[in-house]
Write a protein that holds these residues in place. Structure first.
Motif, short mmCIF file in Angstrom:
data_model
loop_
_atom_site.label_atom_id
_atom_site.label_comp_id
_atom_site.label_asym_id
_atom_site.label_seq_id
_atom_site.Cartn_x
_atom_site.Cartn_y
_atom_site.Cartn_z
N TYR A 1 36.16 39.63 -3.55
CA TYR A 1 35.15 40.58 -4.19
C TYR A 1 34.18 39.81 -4.94
N SER A 2 33.00 40.62 -4.87
CA SER A 2 31.83 40.12 -5.54
C SER A 2 31.02 41.42 -5.79
N ASN A 3 30.02 41.13 -6.73
CA ASN A 3 29.19 42.32 -7.02
C ASN A 3 27.67 42.22 -6.22
N LEU A 4 27.48 43.63 -5.77
CA LEU A 4 26.10 43.78 -5.30
C LEU A 4 25.19 44.27 -6.10
N PHE A 5 23.85 43.99 -6.05
CA PHE A 5 23.00 44.42 -7.03
C PHE A 5 21.95 45.40 -6.24
N TRP A 6 21.83 46.51 -6.67
CA TRP A 6 20.82 47.36 -6.12
C TRP A 6 19.61 47.75 -7.04
N PRO A 7 18.69 46.95 -6.74
CA PRO A 7 17.58 46.83 -7.70
C PRO A 7 16.70 48.23 -7.82
N GLU A 8 16.78 48.92 -6.82
CA GLU A 8 16.07 50.19 -6.90
C GLU A 8 16.78 51.51 -7.51
N LYS A 9 18.26 51.13 -7.83
CA LYS A 9 18.96 52.03 -8.23
C LYS A 9 19.43 51.44 -9.84
N ASN A 10 19.14 50.11 -9.82
CA ASN A 10 19.60 49.32 -11.32
C ASN A 10 21.03 49.36 -11.40
N SER A 11 21.86 49.19 -10.28
CA SER A 11 23.10 49.29 -10.45
C SER A 11 23.98 48.15 -9.87
N ILE A 12 25.28 48.44 -9.83
CA ILE A 12 25.98 47.42 -9.28
C ILE A 12 27.16 48.16 -8.39
N SER A 13 27.35 47.40 -7.30
CA SER A 13 28.52 47.95 -6.41
C SER A 13 29.40 46.82 -6.15
N ASP B 1 20.83 42.75 -16.10
CA ASP B 1 19.58 42.14 -17.08
C ASP B 1 19.55 40.71 -17.30
N GLU B 2 20.67 40.06 -17.58
CA GLU B 2 20.91 38.80 -18.22
C GLU B 2 21.32 37.76 -16.90
N TYR B 3 21.77 38.35 -15.69
CA TYR B 3 22.47 37.44 -14.88
C TYR B 3 21.86 37.82 -13.28
N LEU B 4 21.65 39.17 -12.97
CA LEU B 4 21.34 39.40 -11.62
C LEU B 4 19.72 39.47 -11.55
N LYS B 5 18.95 40.28 -12.39
CA LYS B 5 17.69 40.16 -12.46
C LYS B 5 16.85 38.95 -12.40
N PRO B 6 17.41 37.90 -13.31
CA PRO B 6 16.65 36.52 -13.41
C PRO B 6 16.97 35.94 -12.16
N ARG B 7 17.68 36.21 -11.17
CA ARG B 7 17.72 35.42 -9.94
C ARG B 7 16.90 36.20 -9.08
N MET B 8 16.24 37.10 -9.27
CA MET B 8 15.34 37.56 -8.21
C MET B 8 13.76 37.39 -8.54
N ILE B 9 12.90 37.37 -7.49
CA ILE B 9 11.60 37.28 -7.57
C ILE B 9 11.10 38.68 -7.29
N PHE B 10 10.15 39.05 -8.51
CA PHE B 10 9.70 40.45 -8.26
C PHE B 10 8.01 40.24 -8.00
N GLU B 11 7.64 40.80 -6.95
CA GLU B 11 6.15 40.41 -6.63
C GLU B 11 5.42 41.58 -7.07
N GLU B 12 4.50 41.53 -7.57
CA GLU B 12 3.34 42.54 -8.15
C GLU B 12 2.65 43.06 -6.88
N ASP B 13 2.48 44.56 -6.57
CA ASP B 13 1.86 44.95 -5.69
C ASP B 13 0.50 44.75 -5.84
N GLU B 14 -0.32 44.32 -4.60
CA GLU B 14 -1.97 43.88 -4.91
C GLU B 14 -2.40 45.21 -4.31
N GLU B 15 -3.39 45.63 -5.33
CA GLU B 15 -4.05 46.86 -4.69
C GLU B 15 -5.43 46.54 -4.34
#
Length: 98
Positions: free
Chosen positions: A38-50, A84-98
């Motif tokens: 068992y491990s956790n899954l991060f859902w960024p769009e919901k800001n939650s763990i399953s 905030d301290e474990y999952l998000k820092p492992r992700m790359i968030f790219e800014e939307d270019e307008e």
């Protein structure tokens, strides 16, 4: 050589502390073939763990023997802190270019 900034060093320190807590609370780095992992899954769009029981090994993941162990570890550490301290820092968030 690559040197981390002070901010990157502090972020990595927090991530390692959470990994240590997950392992202290029953987690493991080793993948058990043909057993529960068992491990956790991060859902960024919901800001939650399953939770997921994986049959595939994911490098650098912390596994638990039961979903209950994982839930209890997340409860003790705090879901939002893990996000905030474990999952998000492992992700790359790219800014939307307008």
């Amino acid at each position: 050589f690559t040197f981390l900034t002070e901010e990157e060093t502090e972020t990595r320190k927090k991530m390692l502390l959470i990994e240590e807590e997950l392992i202290r609370l029953g987690g493991r780095r080793e993948f058990k073939l043909l057993k529960d992992n068992y491990s956790n899954l991060f859902w960024p769009e919901k800001n939650s763990i399953s939770y997921s029981n994986s049959s595939r090994c994911v490098q650098s993941e912390i596994y638990f023997d039961t979903q209950e162990q994982l839930k209890e570890a997340i409860k003790q550490i705090g879901e939002q802190r893990i996000i905030d301290e474990y999952l998000k820092p492992r992700m790359i968030f790219e800014e939307d270019e307008e």
